[in-house]
Design an enzyme around this catalytic site. Structure first.
Site, PDB file in Angstrom:
ATOM      1  N   ILE A  84       8.768   3.267  -5.113  1.00 11.13           N
ATOM      2  CA  ILE A  84       9.106   4.350  -4.187  1.00 11.13           C
ATOM      3  C   ILE A  84       7.848   4.654  -3.380  1.00 11.13           C
ATOM      4  O   ILE A  84       6.880   5.199  -3.921  1.00 11.13           O
ATOM      5  CB  ILE A  84       9.571   5.604  -4.958  1.00 11.13           C
ATOM      6  N   GLU A  85       7.853   4.242  -2.124  1.00 10.18           N
ATOM      7  CA  GLU A  85       6.650   4.383  -1.300  1.00 10.18           C
ATOM      8  C   GLU A  85       6.628   5.728  -0.583  1.00 10.18           C
ATOM      9  O   GLU A  85       7.581   6.513  -0.647  1.00 10.18           O
ATOM     10  CB  GLU A  85       6.571   3.201  -0.316  1.00 10.18           C
ATOM     11  N   CYS A 115       4.984   2.636  -8.474  1.00  4.60           N
ATOM     12  CA  CYS A 115       5.478   1.285  -8.759  1.00  4.60           C
ATOM     13  C   CYS A 115       6.779   1.337  -9.554  1.00  4.60           C
ATOM     14  O   CYS A 115       7.071   2.323 -10.249  1.00  4.60           O
ATOM     15  CB  CYS A 115       4.455   0.505  -9.576  1.00  4.60           C
ATOM     16  N   GLU A 164       7.594  -0.228 -12.262  1.00  6.26           N
ATOM     17  CA  GLU A 164       7.392  -0.144 -13.714  1.00  6.26           C
ATOM     18  C   GLU A 164       7.175   1.301 -14.144  1.00  6.26           C
ATOM     19  O   GLU A 164       7.730   1.772 -15.129  1.00  6.26           O
ATOM     20  CB  GLU A 164       6.179  -0.983 -14.128  1.00  6.26           C
ATOM     21  N   CYS A 208      -0.048   0.025 -13.907  1.00  3.97           N
ATOM     22  CA  CYS A 208       1.197  -0.046 -14.696  1.00  3.97           C
ATOM     23  C   CYS A 208       0.935  -0.625 -16.083  1.00  3.97           C
ATOM     24  O   CYS A 208       1.524  -0.175 -17.072  1.00  3.97           O
ATOM     25  CB  CYS A 208       2.252  -0.858 -13.955  1.00  3.97           C
TER      26      CYS A 208
HETATM   27  N1  THU Z   1       4.428  -2.715  -6.755  1.00  4.09           N
HETATM   28  C1  THU Z   1       5.234  -2.444  -7.818  1.00  4.09           C
HETATM   29  O1  THU Z   1       6.167  -1.636  -7.715  1.00  4.09           O
HETATM   30  N2  THU Z   1       5.009  -3.102  -8.974  1.00  4.09           N
HETATM   31  C2  THU Z   1       4.136  -4.122  -9.121  1.00  4.09           C
HETATM   32  O2  THU Z   1       4.072  -4.701 -10.181  1.00  4.09           O
HETATM   33  C3  THU Z   1       3.271  -4.515  -8.002  1.00  4.09           C
HETATM   34  C4  THU Z   1       3.298  -3.615  -6.829  1.00  4.09           C
HETATM   35  C5  THU Z   1       4.720  -2.062  -5.469  1.00  4.09           C
HETATM   36  C6  THU Z   1       3.775  -1.022  -4.990  1.00  4.09           C
HETATM   37  C7  THU Z   1       4.043  -1.037  -3.510  1.00  4.09           C
HETATM   38  O3  THU Z   1       5.170  -0.232  -3.225  1.00  4.09           O
HETATM   39  C8  THU Z   1       4.411  -2.473  -3.213  1.00  4.09           C
HETATM   40  O4  THU Z   1       4.750  -3.052  -4.454  1.00  4.09           O
HETATM   41  C9  THU Z   1       3.305  -3.278  -2.560  1.00  4.09           C
HETATM   42  O5  THU Z   1       2.116  -3.148  -3.264  1.00  4.09           O
END
Ligand code: THU
Length: 141
Positions: A44-45, A54, A56, A95
């Protein structure tokens, strides 16, 4: 009990909810409790970037906030949002550290999948050697 391939399929489902207007990198996670419940998570950005969560950690925080503390495994998949995951997406260091807080590194499994299923299945200890966890702070020397 759900198997590792089925857990990857749940992560692929979770990935469909990813909110990624900035990186366009969509990640899905499926966290399995020892009792067999699955908590799905997506990344969720945020326009301010730093608040981004992230996939996870979304899954972990959903589960812990529902009272779960005993975890068996997590499956993770990731790729650009317009593509199906064809390569593995390994969890970031933050994570892995959150996993270390709630999971036994010797037994908790981290499963990295693609659209075709399981590609890597390792213990948290293999993913995060010499991890710093709650046990360290409880150790008396
Ligand atoms: N991201 C994750 O959700 N999990 C990961 O294991 C690697 C990175 C997300 C963070 C961000 O929203 C996007 O991937 C790019 O970094």
């Amino acid at each position: 009990m759900i198997n590792e391939k089925e857990l990857v399929m749940r992560a692929l489902e979770a990935r469909k909810h990813a909110y990624v207007p900035y990186s366009h990198w969509a990640v899905g996670a499926a966290l399995l409790t020892k009792e067999g419940t699955v908590y799905e998570g997506c990344n969720i950005e945020n326009a301010a970037h730093t608040p981004t969560n992230c996939a996870e950690r979304t899954a972990f925080f959903k589960a812990v906030s529902e009272g779960e503390r005993d975890f068996a495994a997590i499956a993770v998949v990731g790729a650009y949002e317009t593509e199906e995951p064809e390569k593995i997406c390994a969890p970031c260091g933050v994570c892995r550290q959150v996993m270390m807080e709630f999971c036994d590194p010797d037994t908790f499994r981290v499963i990295l999948g693609t659209k075709d299923g399981v590609q890597v299945s390792q213990t948290l200890k293999e993913m995060l050697p010499y991890g710093f966890g709650p046990d360290v702070l409880n150790t008396k020397n």
